[in-house]
Design an enzyme around this catalytic site. Structure first.
Site, PDB file in Angstrom:
ATOM      1  N   TRP A 127      39.780  28.763  28.572  1.00  0.00           N
ATOM      2  CA  TRP A 127      39.933  29.935  27.700  1.00  0.00           C
ATOM      3  C   TRP A 127      40.534  29.570  26.362  1.00  0.00           C
ATOM      4  CZ3 TRP A 127      36.759  33.531  28.547  1.00  0.00           C
ATOM      5  CH2 TRP A 127      36.382  33.860  29.854  1.00  0.00           C
TER       6      TRP A 127
ATOM      7  N   ASP B  88      47.498  34.304  24.664  1.00  0.00           N
ATOM      8  CA  ASP B  88      46.555  34.966  25.568  1.00  0.00           C
ATOM      9  C   ASP B  88      47.208  35.015  26.948  1.00  0.00           C
ATOM     10  OD1 ASP B  88      44.533  35.760  27.265  1.00  0.00           O
ATOM     11  OD2 ASP B  88      43.106  34.206  26.664  1.00  0.00           O
TER      12      ASP B  88
ATOM     13  N   LYS C 265      42.663  41.610  35.265  1.00  0.00           N
ATOM     14  CA  LYS C 265      43.289  40.681  36.193  1.00  0.00           C
ATOM     15  C   LYS C 265      44.494  41.342  36.864  1.00  0.00           C
ATOM     16  CE  LYS C 265      40.389  37.958  34.008  1.00  0.00           C
ATOM     17  NZ  LYS C 265      40.367  36.932  33.004  1.00  0.00           N
TER      18      LYS C 265
HETATM   19  C1  PLP Z   1      39.494  36.608  31.853  1.00  0.00           C
HETATM   20  C2  PLP Z   1      40.085  35.895  30.719  1.00  0.00           C
HETATM   21  C3  PLP Z   1      39.541  35.967  29.427  1.00  0.00           C
HETATM   22  C4  PLP Z   1      38.258  36.713  29.126  1.00  0.00           C
HETATM   23  O1  PLP Z   1      38.457  38.061  29.082  1.00  0.00           O
HETATM   24  P1  PLP Z   1      37.283  39.063  28.620  1.00  0.00           P
HETATM   25  O2  PLP Z   1      37.940  40.388  28.753  1.00  0.00           O
HETATM   26  O3  PLP Z   1      36.133  38.858  29.549  1.00  0.00           O
HETATM   27  O4  PLP Z   1      36.934  38.728  27.211  1.00  0.00           O
HETATM   28  C5  PLP Z   1      40.198  35.317  28.409  1.00  0.00           C
HETATM   29  N1  PLP Z   1      41.319  34.610  28.629  1.00  0.00           N
HETATM   30  C6  PLP Z   1      41.851  34.492  29.858  1.00  0.00           C
HETATM   31  C7  PLP Z   1      43.103  33.699  30.044  1.00  0.00           C
HETATM   32  C8  PLP Z   1      41.253  35.128  30.936  1.00  0.00           C
HETATM   33  O5  PLP Z   1      41.794  35.007  32.163  1.00  0.00           O
END
Ligand code: PLP
Length: 359
Positions: free
Chosen positions: A102, A172, A196
């Protein structure tokens, strides 16, 4: 019907109590004869929900009063673009620490928009560890340093924010927010998609320091304009009302679990149970440097990869769902977010031990 234990990485499982309440209120929210999905986001009832849920989220995370809390859309992926577009001036450098899939995606998106600098990239370590601090190369005039707190796919987690003062930290936290207490005041901006630990997909939580809000250019597109969205109480346009509503139920559920301290204790214990099972066996392995192991996503391999298909088939027939690892890493992955009960992890450990005995 019986619920399964869902180990999917995201969209992930939600607390049963939350789903039950959403079900009970689906046709008639607050006894008003309509669903929350059908109600106006400008109406008194939804505005109350929005304000109340923001207060509850601030309480859970101990967000400093001056920070803005936004409920946006577009997932983490839209933040990958919004952050460089609105927090860095044209031509201003942005720094990225890459510790997995990511982080790499976020950096690639930033590179299309601004001069992007990689502070360090753990690819040489196969994203099983974080590059040593002495090896980081920090850009002096960077608008911010971005990193990914929990790499969902590689199962690698940076718990404590790096001690840095040359640029604000942007993080993030998609797969770790609400799993434990965090020092919000150490960050310039935190973002997390909901699917999540927070609620259904469609909602993205952003927490930001006021001086970063001030950086947003006047002509930034409205849906990306943190400042205007903050000014409008996240109601600049129609928010993801149903996802927001479910998230509000999740916030209350987290509070009932003892808040983030209670959540952290349970998450640590679940993760320990699973890593212990892996570490005491000769059959399963997790390759992440133990100091960086994630509490949320636990990838593991089987000694004999020819048994992968059978492992997945048998686990599924036992009600253990979503254990297939991402193709970039292979093997298995158990995502054990807040909503995964301790019994789910115990059932998985029991299954793994039995499978190993028979293999
Ligand atoms: C799931 C995830 C993403 C992607 O998220 P989207 O909502 O599909 O854009 C980005 N970063 C991390 C750390 C994730 O777990």
């Amino acid at each position: 019907m019986d619920r399964i234990f869902n180990f999917s990485a995201g969209p992930a499982n939600l607390p049963l109590a939350v789903l039950e309440q959403a079900r009970d209120e689906l046709l008639s929210w607050q006894g008003r004869g309509l669903s929350v999905m059908e109600d106006s986001h400008r109406g008194r009832h939804f505005v109350e929900l929005a304000e109340q849920s923001e207060r509850e989220l601030r309480g859970l995370l101990a967000v400093p009063d001056e920070y803005a809390v936004l409920f946006m859309q577009g997932g983490a992926t839209l933040q990958f673009a919004t952050v460089p577009m609105t927090l860095a001036g044209e031509g201003q450098g942005v720094d990225y620490l890459i510790t997995g899939h990511w982080g790499r995606k976020a950096a690639a998106e930033a590179a299309r928009l601004r001069p992007m600098r990689v502070v360090a990239d753990g690819d040489g370590l196969r994203y099983r560890s974080v590059p040593a601090r002495e090896e980081w190369s920090l850009g002096e005039n960077a608008a911010y340093l971005h990193y990914t707190a929990n790499e969902t796919l590689h199962g690698l987690e940076i718990d404590a924010p790096p001690e840095l003062d040359y640029a604000p930290l942007v993080c993030d936290m998609s797969s770790t927010l609400l799993s434990r207490p965090i020092p919000v005041e150490r960050f310039g901006l935190i973002y997390a998609c909901a699917q999540k630990n927070i609620g259904p997909a469609g909602l993205t939580v952003v927490i930001m320091r006021p001086d970063l809000l001030e950086r947003v250019p006047e002509d930034a597109p409205l849906a990306l304009n943190y400042r205007k969205i903050a000014g409008a109480g996240s109601m600049l346009n129609t928010p993801a009302t149903f996802s927001w509503y479910v998230a509000s139920l999740v916030f209350r559920w987290v509070a009932r679990q003892g808040g983030l301290a209670g959540m952290a204790e349970r998450n640590r214990s679940k993760a320990n149970d699973l890593y212990d099972c892996i570490d005491r066996s000769q059959f399963y392995a997790n390759h992440v440097d133990p100091q960086w192991r994630s509490w949320m996503n636990v990838p593991f391999t089987l000694a004999d990869p020819d048994l992968n298909a059978r492992f997945l088939e048998s686990s599924e027939s036992e009600g253990l769902y979503g254990l297939k690892g991402h193709r970039a890493v292979g093997g298995m992955r158990a995502s054990i977010y807040n909503a995964m009960p301790e019994e789910g992890v115990k059932a998985l450990v029991g299954f793994m031990e039995e499978f190993e005995r028979r293999a």
